[in-house]
Design an enzyme around this catalytic site. Sequence first.
Site, PDB file in Angstrom:
ATOM      1  N   LYS A  65      42.595 -70.788  30.092  1.00 17.95           N
ATOM      2  CA  LYS A  65      43.496 -69.642  30.274  1.00 17.95           C
ATOM      3  C   LYS A  65      42.683 -68.372  30.502  1.00 17.95           C
ATOM      4  O   LYS A  65      43.011 -67.561  31.371  1.00 17.95           O
ATOM      5  CB  LYS A  65      44.431 -69.507  29.059  1.00 17.95           C
ATOM      6  N   GLN A 123      47.987 -70.006  20.386  1.00 18.81           N
ATOM      7  CA  GLN A 123      47.885 -71.391  20.847  1.00 18.81           C
ATOM      8  C   GLN A 123      48.450 -72.352  19.795  1.00 18.81           C
ATOM      9  O   GLN A 123      48.131 -72.264  18.612  1.00 18.81           O
ATOM     10  CB  GLN A 123      46.417 -71.725  21.166  1.00 18.81           C
ATOM     11  N   ASP A 158      54.904 -66.736  26.108  1.00 18.81           N
ATOM     12  CA  ASP A 158      55.283 -68.144  25.986  1.00 18.81           C
ATOM     13  C   ASP A 158      56.801 -68.324  26.013  1.00 18.81           C
ATOM     14  O   ASP A 158      57.278 -69.464  26.016  1.00 18.81           O
ATOM     15  CB  ASP A 158      54.770 -68.716  24.654  1.00 18.81           C
TER      16      ASP A 158
HETATM   17  N1  GUN Z   1      50.037 -75.728  23.284  1.00 18.88           N
HETATM   18  C1  GUN Z   1      50.314 -76.575  24.299  1.00 18.88           C
HETATM   19  N2  GUN Z   1      50.969 -75.938  25.290  1.00 18.88           N
HETATM   20  C2  GUN Z   1      51.100 -74.657  24.913  1.00 18.88           C
HETATM   21  C3  GUN Z   1      51.698 -73.504  25.525  1.00 18.88           C
HETATM   22  O1  GUN Z   1      52.244 -73.534  26.634  1.00 18.88           O
HETATM   23  N3  GUN Z   1      51.625 -72.363  24.795  1.00 18.88           N
HETATM   24  C4  GUN Z   1      51.070 -72.304  23.550  1.00 18.88           C
HETATM   25  N4  GUN Z   1      51.079 -71.134  22.913  1.00 18.88           N
HETATM   26  N5  GUN Z   1      50.518 -73.354  22.968  1.00 18.88           N
HETATM   27  C5  GUN Z   1      50.539 -74.522  23.641  1.00 18.88           C
END
Ligand code: GUN
Length: 287
Positions: free
Chosen positions: A53, A97, A120
């Site tokens: 990311k 995350q 998110d």
């Molecule tokens: N863990 C797996 N996919 C995601 C996501 O799209 N966002 C977040 N914050 N954690 C994740």
Amino acid sequence: MTGVRIDGKIIAQAVKDRVKQAVEELKKQGINPCLATVLIGENPASATYVRNKHKACEEVGIITKDHKLDANITQSELTKIIDELNLDSTVHGILVQLPLPEQLDEFTTTSRISPLKDVDGLTPHNAGLLTMKKAALVACTPSGIMEMFDYHKIDLEGKNVVLINRSNLVGKPLYQLLLEKNATVLTCHSKTKNLTELCQSADIIITAVGDRNKFTLTPEMIKDGAVVIDVAISRFQEKLVGDSDYEKIIQKASFATPVPGGVGPMTVAMLLKNTITAASLSTQIGR
Ligand code: GUN
């Protein structure tokens, strides 16, 4: 018949190109889009996702702030950090995350994020707006999948869609987005009966189980010409795999996503897009 490969890398790049332009526009207005990530503990998969990311942000000119926190952090310590990020006017998006270590509660954590910085789309505010077709910030994996349908002009109206996932990050927001496009959506899960028959009658199958010991979507389970979107990624017999074997599924499907290189890159691209949206929202409220 061999179907069409839905290449997430290509479609994600098209999204990133648009985001890059938007970043330049925002910078001309004096706004430097910034994403803050919060990674708790030492989960190697999560660390890789966050690294990817950051790399993607760098590619399009989005600034990142990296918070790596101890696995034993308490809920109140984490809440304090989220509150600081909420108040920091140089931060436009906040991503914690997931999954979180055991002592931390996912709802308490995600719902603490300001809805305006919720890249998110997980806060009750944004999840609620989505049910009313009013959300500006939508969960990244679901909106990435919708972008894939759009790119390949896959019409959803009246289609029978079987969703094999009911999580807040994937299944629930996808249900809403598909419904908005007039699809008929069936959400399946570990307690669903006759899953094979339900899959066999589906025009589109979106699967996100992520454990091959529990579930594999086989060619026998899909009808000729079905569209298969495989969201899962897990390690199985030393390989990174989805819920299906792409090479086998594509012999029968009209469209399918590979793993890796399918939905994964879209999730990252849509996170960049959401960060830009959040940065624009910040200008509208004068922060
Ligand atoms: N863990 C797996 N996919 C995601 C996501 O799209 N966002 C977040 N914050 N954690 C994740």
